[in-house]
Design an enzyme around this catalytic site. Structure first.
Site, mmCIF file in Angstrom:
data_model
loop_
_atom_site.group_PDB
_atom_site.id
_atom_site.type_symbol
_atom_site.label_atom_id
_atom_site.label_comp_id
_atom_site.label_asym_id
_atom_site.label_seq_id
_atom_site.Cartn_x
_atom_site.Cartn_y
_atom_site.Cartn_z
ATOM 1 N N HIS A 59 -41.220 94.346 -53.379
ATOM 2 C CA HIS A 59 -41.126 95.558 -53.563
ATOM 3 C C HIS A 59 -40.992 96.393 -52.345
ATOM 4 C CE1 HIS A 59 -43.527 95.071 -57.631
ATOM 5 N NE2 HIS A 59 -42.632 94.439 -57.600
ATOM 6 N N TYR A 94 -50.621 102.894 -58.491
ATOM 7 C CA TYR A 94 -51.985 103.299 -58.029
ATOM 8 C C TYR A 94 -52.200 104.617 -58.777
ATOM 9 C CZ TYR A 94 -52.544 99.489 -54.486
ATOM 10 O OH TYR A 94 -52.320 98.476 -53.887
ATOM 11 N N PRO A 121 -60.309 95.609 -52.134
ATOM 12 C CA PRO A 121 -59.087 95.024 -52.505
ATOM 13 C C PRO A 121 -58.109 96.390 -52.652
ATOM 14 C CG PRO A 121 -60.575 94.786 -54.278
ATOM 15 C CD PRO A 121 -61.380 95.237 -53.108
ATOM 16 N N LYS A 147 -55.466 93.777 -48.390
ATOM 17 C CA LYS A 147 -55.483 93.326 -46.961
ATOM 18 C C LYS A 147 -56.132 92.177 -46.927
ATOM 19 C CE LYS A 147 -53.076 96.364 -44.874
ATOM 20 N NZ LYS A 147 -51.824 95.746 -45.827
ATOM 21 N N TYR A 164 -49.820 99.683 -45.359
ATOM 22 C CA TYR A 164 -49.741 98.922 -46.402
ATOM 23 C C TYR A 164 -49.022 97.642 -45.998
ATOM 24 C CZ TYR A 164 -50.218 98.007 -51.272
ATOM 25 O OH TYR A 164 -50.642 97.393 -52.512
HETATM 26 C C1 LIG Z 1 -62.224 87.748 -57.347
HETATM 27 C C2 LIG Z 1 -61.420 88.121 -56.121
HETATM 28 C C3 LIG Z 1 -60.355 89.007 -56.391
HETATM 29 C C4 LIG Z 1 -59.815 89.464 -55.240
HETATM 30 N N1 LIG Z 1 -58.483 90.139 -55.095
HETATM 31 C C5 LIG Z 1 -57.732 90.619 -54.179
HETATM 32 C C6 LIG Z 1 -56.574 91.421 -54.104
HETATM 33 O O1 LIG Z 1 -56.155 91.734 -55.246
HETATM 34 N N2 LIG Z 1 -55.899 91.646 -52.928
HETATM 35 C C7 LIG Z 1 -56.454 91.145 -51.937
HETATM 36 O O2 LIG Z 1 -55.717 91.346 -50.583
HETATM 37 N N3 LIG Z 1 -57.562 90.468 -51.689
HETATM 38 C C8 LIG Z 1 -58.252 90.133 -52.813
HETATM 39 N N4 LIG Z 1 -59.181 89.196 -52.655
HETATM 40 C C9 LIG Z 1 -59.656 88.892 -51.335
HETATM 41 C C10 LIG Z 1 -58.677 87.558 -50.986
HETATM 42 O O3 LIG Z 1 -58.552 86.823 -52.096
HETATM 43 C C11 LIG Z 1 -59.565 87.108 -49.970
HETATM 44 O O4 LIG Z 1 -59.533 87.862 -48.742
HETATM 45 C C12 LIG Z 1 -58.901 85.482 -49.423
HETATM 46 O O5 LIG Z 1 -59.139 84.812 -50.527
HETATM 47 C C13 LIG Z 1 -59.536 85.220 -48.158
HETATM 48 O O6 LIG Z 1 -59.170 83.797 -47.653
HETATM 49 P P1 LIG Z 1 -60.205 82.903 -47.245
HETATM 50 O O7 LIG Z 1 -59.436 81.413 -46.683
HETATM 51 O O8 LIG Z 1 -60.630 83.772 -45.883
HETATM 52 O O9 LIG Z 1 -61.436 82.679 -48.133
HETATM 53 P P2 LIG Z 1 -61.385 82.076 -49.414
HETATM 54 O O10 LIG Z 1 -59.883 82.256 -50.341
HETATM 55 O O11 LIG Z 1 -62.767 82.568 -50.040
HETATM 56 O O12 LIG Z 1 -61.585 80.518 -49.123
HETATM 57 C C14 LIG Z 1 -62.712 79.904 -48.760
HETATM 58 C C15 LIG Z 1 -62.701 78.358 -49.232
HETATM 59 O O13 LIG Z 1 -63.794 77.703 -48.669
HETATM 60 C C16 LIG Z 1 -64.309 76.757 -49.448
HETATM 61 N N5 LIG Z 1 -65.861 76.911 -49.267
HETATM 62 C C17 LIG Z 1 -66.675 77.792 -49.452
HETATM 63 N N6 LIG Z 1 -67.770 77.015 -49.263
HETATM 64 C C18 LIG Z 1 -67.846 75.911 -48.584
HETATM 65 C C19 LIG Z 1 -68.423 74.702 -48.282
HETATM 66 N N7 LIG Z 1 -69.756 74.813 -48.031
HETATM 67 N N8 LIG Z 1 -67.742 73.591 -47.986
HETATM 68 C C20 LIG Z 1 -66.570 73.584 -48.035
HETATM 69 N N9 LIG Z 1 -65.790 74.186 -48.324
HETATM 70 C C21 LIG Z 1 -66.220 75.564 -48.858
HETATM 71 C C22 LIG Z 1 -64.122 77.783 -50.937
HETATM 72 O O14 LIG Z 1 -64.083 76.637 -52.177
HETATM 73 C C23 LIG Z 1 -62.864 78.226 -50.665
HETATM 74 O O15 LIG Z 1 -61.779 77.179 -51.153
HETATM 75 C C24 LIG Z 1 -60.158 88.974 -53.676
HETATM 76 C C25 LIG Z 1 -61.161 88.021 -53.650
HETATM 77 C C26 LIG Z 1 -61.878 87.723 -54.827
HETATM 78 C C27 LIG Z 1 -63.164 86.916 -54.671
#
Ligand SMILES: Cc1cc2nc3c(=O)[nH]c(=O)nc-3n(C[C@H](O)[C@H](O)[C@H](O)COP(=O)(O)OP(=O)(O)OC[C@H]3O[C@@H](n4cnc5c(N)ncnc54)[C@H](O)[C@@H]3O)c2cc1C
Length: 420
Positions: A99, A228, A321, A325, A413
């Site tokens: 987009h 939005y 969200p 970001k 953005y």
């Molecule tokens: C429901 C939801 C909707 C979202 N929608 C958006 C959106 O529309 N746009 C956007 O930009 N962001 C969104 N986000 C945020 C975005 O998805 C996160 O910022 C992103 O996933 C961050 O990545 P991460 O790798 O830091 O953490 P995560 O994706 O949370 O990954 C962490 C990993 O660590 C694992 N873990 C946790 N504890 C342990 C442990 N004790 N031992 C081993 N492994 C473990 C988990 O299982 C997971 O796989 C959303 C988040 C959620 C929860």
């Protein structure tokens, strides 16, 4: 960015065999132990692999679970570019929707923010987070990377001592890995952040007074770009997963229950919030295949490093969200840490690693600022009176009529450049 590091100084670097028994306690060792196979952990693992740095990823969920959990969907241009550099973009380039702008809708009228024109050609890609995860896991395993799925009881040991290590349980019993460094990529609820002693960290947080009810609907696109919408009834967002599956959100109360939102009520609310004055646009509806409510919060942990432990992604910061970001910040943290570790194991010294927290916090706070700005701009705050409402509408009017304001929104953005 520094190039790939040479075979290492500390502990032998890339010349060391990938995995070897250490004797004594029988623990294995690696250079970087990564907790969590989300966007942060997998990006870091792929980058370290490219630099010839040993790493192992410990994930508490199964491969099937992480590859099917619905989350984010907007990739910044820099995330798309990185996927290309890492050789994991092939499916994304075929399936993502690119987009060149978004629509901001209020007062029954739509206003396009033209990213391509305002940012010198930058765009966003709509590609679901779990598809990114599938591509990253497949590439990492294919290239000999190691992920242990379905582990439990991960604990960080001896962060203050000479032998930092991870202990955990997996099939076959208790295990330990000695690590030079530990990357806490385990999301908001994982054990990494809590392993930093409380006096050594400051946590800034705010829970916002609204939540998002999100649905996936089997329907064609109603709007060619993300839309939005601000209305008197609250915020709505029309996003997309594919030409056949649409992602849509409405603002609801924080204590709302999904059970109180049958499909008919969701569609009625979406129709009312996104309606345009001239009646020339129509929301296209279809069967709802998934729905759920997510809280809105902002959170930052300072610092993002404690000795050999580095926090990445949601383990260190959460952004509402509205600015799309979260995933992109996690990827940027991984890029910064990988560059610092490549310099450490190569000939680049520890300067970048020493500034990891400062660099990532600067980016995180800017993302918090932008995400809070978008959230306040577009949501209906239950605490607002008529004065605040008029100011909010004036803000929307200014944003959609000033080139400078539109350019500011566009550059944030599509993503600010990675700087260190
Ligand atoms: C429901 C939801 C909707 C979202 N929608 C958006 C959106 O529309 N746009 C956007 O930009 N962001 C969104 N986000 C945020 C975005 O998805 C996160 O910022 C992103 O996933 C961050 O990545 P991460 O790798 O830091 O953490 P995560 O994706 O949370 O990954 C962490 C990993 O660590 C694992 N873990 C946790 N504890 C342990 C442990 N004790 N031992 C081993 N492994 C473990 C988990 O299982 C997971 O796989 C959303 C988040 C959620 C929860």
């Amino acid at each position: 960015m520094p190039g790939p590091g040479r075979a290492g100084r500390r502990g032998g670097g890339a010349r060391r065999p990938k995995w070897f028994a250490r004797g004594g306690r029988g623990a294995t060792r690696t250079q970087v132990g990564i907790i969590g196979a989300g966007p942060a952990g997998l990006t870091l693992a792929l980058l370290l692999q490219r630099h010839g740095i040993d790493a192992v990823v410990l994930e508490s969920r199964s491969r099937q679970e992480i590859e099917t959990t619905l989350r984010a969907g907007v990739l910044e241009q820099a995330t798309v570019d990185l996927m290309g550099e890492l050789g994991v973009a092939e499916r994304m380039m075929r399936q993502a929707q690119f987009h060149g702008g978004i629509e901001i809708r209020f007062g029954g009228r739509g206003h396009r923010i033209d990213f391509v024109r305002l940012t010198g050609g930058r765009r966003i890609a709509l590609y679901a987070q779990h598809e990114v995860i599938k591509d990253f896991v497949a590439a990492l395993l294919e290239r000999g990377g190691r992920i242990e799925f379905s582990v439990s009881g991960v604990a960080l040991r001896d962060l203050d001592g000479a032998h930092p290590r991870l202990s955990y349980r997996a099939e076959g019993g208790a295990r330990e890995i000695d690590c030079d460094f530990i990357a806490g990529c385990d999301g908001f609820h994982g054990p990494s952040r809590a392993a930093i002693p409380e006096p050594a960290r400051t946590e800034h947080g705010q829970v916002l007074p609204f939540s998002w009810l999100g649905i996936l609907a089997q329907a064609p696109l109603s709007s060619p770009e993300l839309c939005y919408t601000h209305s008197d009834r609250g915020f709505a967002l029309l996003s997309t997963r594919s030409p056949e599956i649409q992602r849509m959100y409405i603002q609801v109360d924080p204590d709302d229950d999904v059970a109180a939102w049958p499909d008919a009520r969701i569609w009625e609310e979406l129709r009312a919030r996104t309606a345009v004055g001239d009646g020339g646009w129509r929301l296209i509806e279809g069967p709802v295949v998934q729905k759920g409510i997510v809280d809105m919060r902002a959170f930052v942990c300072d610092p993002m490093r404690y000795g050999p432990l580095f926090l990445l992604g949601d383990a260190a910061h959460i952004v509402p969200p509205t600015g799309a970001k979260g995933l992109n910040l996690a990827v940027a943290d991984a890029q910064t840490l990988a560059a610092g570790l490549a310099a450490h194991y190569g000939s680049g010294g520890d300067g970048l690693l020493g500034r990891y927290s400062e660099i990532c916090l600067r980016r995180a706070w800017r993302a918090v600022r932008f995400s809070m700005f978008m959230t306040r701009l577009l949501h209906r705050d239950p605490a607002h009176g008529p004065m605040e409402r008029r100011v909010q509408l004036a803000e929307l009017d200014y944003l959609t009529s000033s080139e400078a304001a539109m350019a500011s929104l566009a550059e944030n953005y599509v993503g600010l450049p990675l700087q260190w």
